[in-house]
Design an enzyme around this catalytic site. Sequence first.
Site, PDB file in Angstrom:
ATOM      1  N   ASN A 493       0.862  -1.183   0.000  1.00  0.00           N
ATOM      2  CA  ASN A 493       0.000   0.000   0.000  1.00  0.00           C
ATOM      3  C   ASN A 493       0.900   1.235   0.000  1.00  0.00           C
ATOM      4  O   ASN A 493       1.356   1.695   1.035  1.00  0.00           O
ATOM      5  CB  ASN A 493      -0.906  -0.010   1.234  1.00  0.00           C
ATOM      6  CG  ASN A 493      -1.931   1.116   1.169  1.00  0.00           C
ATOM      7  OD1 ASN A 493      -1.702   2.139   0.531  1.00  0.00           O
ATOM      8  ND2 ASN A 493      -3.053   0.920   1.833  1.00  0.00           N
ATOM      9  N   ASP A 494       1.125   1.757  -1.205  1.00  0.00           N
ATOM     10  CA  ASP A 494       2.013   2.900  -1.388  1.00  0.00           C
ATOM     11  C   ASP A 494       1.643   4.099  -0.558  1.00  0.00           C
ATOM     12  O   ASP A 494       2.467   4.990  -0.356  1.00  0.00           O
ATOM     13  CB  ASP A 494       1.911   3.369  -2.856  1.00  0.00           C
ATOM     14  CG  ASP A 494       2.701   2.508  -3.794  1.00  0.00           C
ATOM     15  OD1 ASP A 494       3.771   2.038  -3.395  1.00  0.00           O
ATOM     16  OD2 ASP A 494       2.240   2.319  -4.937  1.00  0.00           O
ATOM     17  N   THR A 495       0.385   4.171  -0.153  1.00  0.00           N
ATOM     18  CA  THR A 495      -0.126   5.440   0.363  1.00  0.00           C
ATOM     19  C   THR A 495      -0.126   5.533   1.883  1.00  0.00           C
ATOM     20  O   THR A 495      -0.528   6.550   2.412  1.00  0.00           O
ATOM     21  CB  THR A 495      -1.559   5.685  -0.137  1.00  0.00           C
ATOM     22  OG1 THR A 495      -2.417   4.700   0.465  1.00  0.00           O
ATOM     23  CG2 THR A 495      -1.653   5.601  -1.644  1.00  0.00           C
TER      24      THR A 495
END
Length: 806
Positions: A493-495
């Site tokens: 989850n990049d965010t």
Amino acid sequence: MEYGYFDDRNREYVITNPKTPVKWINYVGTLAFGGLIDHTGGALICAGDPALNRITRYLALLPGSEFKGQTLYLRIREGSRYRVFSPFFVPTLDPYDRYECHVGLGYVRIVSEFYGLRANVTLFVPPGEARLLEDIRITNIAGRPLEVDAVPVVEYTHPDALKQITNADWVPQTMQSKAYPEAGGLLILAQYPFMLRDTRINYLTSNRPVSSFESDRRRFLGDNEYGTWARPLSLQAAELGCYEAQRGDNIAALLHHLGTLAPGETRRLITQLGQAPSVEAARPGIAAYRDEARVDRAFAELAASWERYLSSLQVETPDPAMDRMLNIHNPRQCHTTFQWSRYLSLYQTGYGERGIGFRDSAQDAMGVLAGLPQEAKELLRRLLSVQRAGGSAMHQFNPLTMQASVGDAAERPDLPQYYSDDHLWIVLAVCAYLKETGDLAFLDEPVPYYERGRDGRPLATGSVRHHLEAAVEFTRGDLGAHGLPLLGFADWNDTVNLRAGAESLFTAHLYGRALLELADLLRHLGETVAAGKYLAWYEEMKARVNACAWDGAWYIRYFDADGTPLGSHANAQGQIYANAQSWAVLSGFATPERARRAMDSLYEWLNTPCGIKLSMPGFNGFDPARGGITTYPPGAKENGGIFLHANPWAIIAEALLGNGDRAYAYYAQINPAARNDQIDTFECEPWVYPQNILGDEHPQFGLARNSWLTGTASWAYQAGTQYILGLQPTYAGLRIDPCLPAAWAGYRARRRFRGATYEIEVANPEHVSRGVARLAVDGRPLQGNVVPAFADGATHHVEVTMGQPA
Ligand code: NOJ
């Protein structure tokens, strides 16, 4: 409202209304040469790298009605004037009598009828070629003679795609065009930025005489560009200006007089948009593809290459929408993500801030192993070559230069400059490749690590096996306060970008999965001691996860640097995360009771009729301490949206737990092919998975975006074929371990595996979900459920009867 229909026999989707809610696209060619064609004929074509060698100027941000990259104009002489229109509808927007865009495998065919002319135009890149062919057939259906001209037009971009947008001083001073007339009135119109004149040119040419041409956009549109793409003023004159641009906005427009077509008469015109080192070097290829029969052969070769790819697996299940995806559209989407990673689409516009993603492409490779094993191996090599010697990986790389970067982490120098998951995906991908192919020699192949000395040479090289070992060793040495892997800048989850010191349960699970894969491989190699070492590391992490991350009814997702959990009932937002549950099953860390409970919590809190949300409730306001996730409103993207990539993991987890009904229900509810009658809500192409769908916290629940380039493609394919249908490559052979909805009476499949073909018939007379009672190969009973790799080029019949194992 429906915008088209599936034509399974021709493996096409046919769009019948050009006014789709957003542009729908298809891909032609490969990363080496190709790109996307939208359903009204706009084209974004690149060679090798969308950021550094872009050919056509396609501005996705313009409204759907605008000219983008290229079009075809037709004109009918009416006395002293011309009726000018595009058979692609855009950009002239004339009323059509018929409009069909056939979205095919590696081609787009537009069939339209306007003003008594039928156009049938097929756009494709012949396999291995650096040219886009446009095979144009114009038929007079008016019942009276019509005098017709055809004018294909391309607008070029500077090859440095970002410079074209950011530097309106340098770029226009460098862009030039030059015409090369040939015998019989043929013409090659070349284009290049000045500095590439002697090394790399683009060209547009055709197989019919060109009576005039234009290469300057201003002159083509006319009136200092107060003429428009919808009504180019130059097309009201008998001929174009034959101007060779010395600067400015370069286009290529070739005017062909097709003559007077009698009623029923057809003319064929073939254009080529290509790239070559020089016009001289291009000539032989151009000559070859001016021949209609050669073009027909190229189209047949294209069809044959797709047939070879798709024939690695064909299935027949009780669900036609599932068959449609598994047999045609899902592997096609896997082919696309494999080529372009997350680099070139209408949403990921390829201007260079991305490149080929390490974690993305490792997962993409897993979707094409049966159909493209050699190509997948080559991609794995490239990925391994951007792994650091310490075991972690660079986040993304530029495919032409192999220059890698740390991705978005660079924007936050206050946070760690690596992603904690990237390098672990390569372990899964390489092991999947080995199980598919049996190519164990790959493990010994030397591949350099990313770091280079002053002379540009690699500082260290290791075998593929060494790379995999370095990957798990990196994570084993990169732990936080609970003994869990540190998050780094982010995990999958990049965010979610927490302060340094935060820990990731996702990475813990992925690490667990990677250790199981390595142990399995080493056992197969007979190295039980080494396998035992990794299994001990596995048990160690499993114990830690279970000691600190069980929240009562589900697993926690992160620990912040100060030990605060995220993904816990104690949180006001982000109480529960889908991946923390599904991956606890995929890693095997969850005890059987916790696994069931966690997956039931996922169902209860995160499932919606449009798919599983990534988390809930969404954050409602920007919070730099949480990072990217809080830039979205609740229900969008990673912030409580239906982030589709994570859905197949829940399918796989349910299948691993033997819950075939729920696994299939999760599969069916996100099948885009079952959404064809809901397009006004869904909006995206119904033949590919989108990356995200707005969740039920958002007022536009159900709206899809970012179609095509998503890890959903590879994982939905793996979930459908390996876990629901249960066709699993292993080192020893093809394991058949279906997990079906109990209502199914069985299914059939034809699978190519290690040089043999398996005709598989699964019967489910007792309507169980899981369990193989009997298995026979070529009429002989077999112990267990692993069919050997015969590698004999023959076809073998496999009969599987589900039920209680004897
Ligand atoms: C899209 C990115 O391409 C992928 O790498 C990432 O895992 C997902 N977003 C989730 O953040």
